[in-house]
Motif scaffolding. Structure first.
Motif: not given
Length: 340
Positions: A261-263, A309-316, A333-340
């Motif tokens: 879920a989330g990103k 490494t964090v999971q961010i939950l909420g509206e996209i 620095e931000v690296e997006v690993l995966a998103h719903a």
């Protein structure tokens, strides 16, 4: 400053030519602690012995200050070596001499008068923390104390450069840290340039300004310690970084599968940014939830570094606003690993 250009060393072993150091070039700044790391057989110990010509190079040059070491004749080299101290993995002490006599030995060879020798020895004993052990023999000392004698002896002629060949690899972790602290103290007090050879990444992490990674006689990667830790490029460097950071990539697939879920975002902290209260800030400022899944922060001589490494939950849209804020308003620095 130390300038190494095109340095090569070849050995003939059982009629087979082996290249231990292969066309290596390197610049080391005056007064810095420079680390050279590599696995056994990488050529790092040969490199350090070439710097003071304990090994004769096949080709290339080594310049220390205004002297080209590789061009000096025997008498000139003997004088130049007084400005280059060296400490060894197995101490190389004279077992029939006391602590004071071991430290005094290079001063005797240099022809320093007895009164001056004794004064210098006492200064060095105080510097390396061996007061009260002046008359002890090496067999009566711990490993850490033996290495302190080796350091004091290396400093006897007031060198400008200190070469350390696996100086802590024979010591336990606590003693290793005390010796590394001593090297930092000496570097700061005396303005020494220190070149440190090791196969242990935590040694590099603790005291070095910059690092070069060796493999098969070549430098495959080099740079500021923080940069090399956070963004290792070569496979050998990545293995060394895993010694202190762990194998985050190995755990990543499982984390992604368990948190769809989330990103999922990896945050790279550098220097003072590692101390920022980022999670608290974005949780208050945006309509999101943050789950910390994995992270590690370490200290180097030049500051903190690490990843989270964090999971961010909420509206996209709110998640995207949060990520944009981190990218634009912080130095993290931000690296997006995966998103719903």
């Amino acid at each position: 400053m130390i300038s190494i250009k095109g340095l090569t060393k070849k050995f003939l072993i059982q009629h087979k030519e082996i290249t231990a150091v292969d066309d290596l070039s390197l610049t080391i700044k005056k007064g810095e602690i420079f680390g050279v790391i590599g696995y056994s057989g990488a050529g790092k110990s040969t490199l350090i012995r070439l710097i003071n010509r304990l090994e004769e190079p096949t080709s290339g040059s080594v310049i220390i200050g205004d002297k080209e070491i590789t061009n000096l004749r025997k008498g000139e080299l003997r004088n130049a070596r007084q400005n280059i101290g060296m400490i060894f993995q197995h101490f190389n002490l004279l077992w029939s001499r006391t602590v004071s006599e071991n430290i005094s030995f290079p001063l005797e060879i240099a022809g320093v008068p007895k009164d001056e020798r004794e004064k210098r020895v006492q200064e060095l004993i105080q510097l390396v923390g061996l007061a009260g052990r002046e008359n002890a023999y090496p067999s009566q000392l711990s490993g850490g104390q033996k290495q302190r004698v080796g350091i004091a002896r290396a400093l006897a002629n007031d060198p400008k450069v200190l070469l350390c060949d696996e100086a802590t690899s024979a010591l336990d972790p606590e003693t290793t840290n005390s010796i590394l602290d001593l090297l930092v103290d000496i570097n700061e007090r005396l303005g020494l340039t220190i070149i440190l050879i090791t196969h242990e990444m935590h040694v590099i992490q603790k005291i070095c300004n910059r690092v070069a990674v060796m493999e098969n006689g070549k430098i495959v990667e080099q740079g500021e310690v923080i940069d090399v830790f956070l963004k290792p490029k070569h496979s050998v460097t990545k293995k060394f970084v895993e010694q202190v950071m762990g194998n985050e990539e190995g755990d990543l697939t499982e984390i992604i599968d368990d948190h769809s879920a989330g990103k999922l975002v990896r945050l790279h902290f550098i220097g003072e940014t590692a101390n920022q209260a980022l999670i608290s800030t974005i949780s208050k400022q945006f309509n999101i939830e943050v789950n910390i899944l994995q992270g590690k922060i370490n200290q180097t001589k030049l500051g903190a570094y690490g990843t989270l490494t964090v999971q961010i939950l909420g509206e996209i849209e709110e998640i995207d606003r949060t990520i944009t804020f981190i990218k634009e308003e912080t130095s993290i620095e931000v690296e997006v690993l995966a998103h719903a």
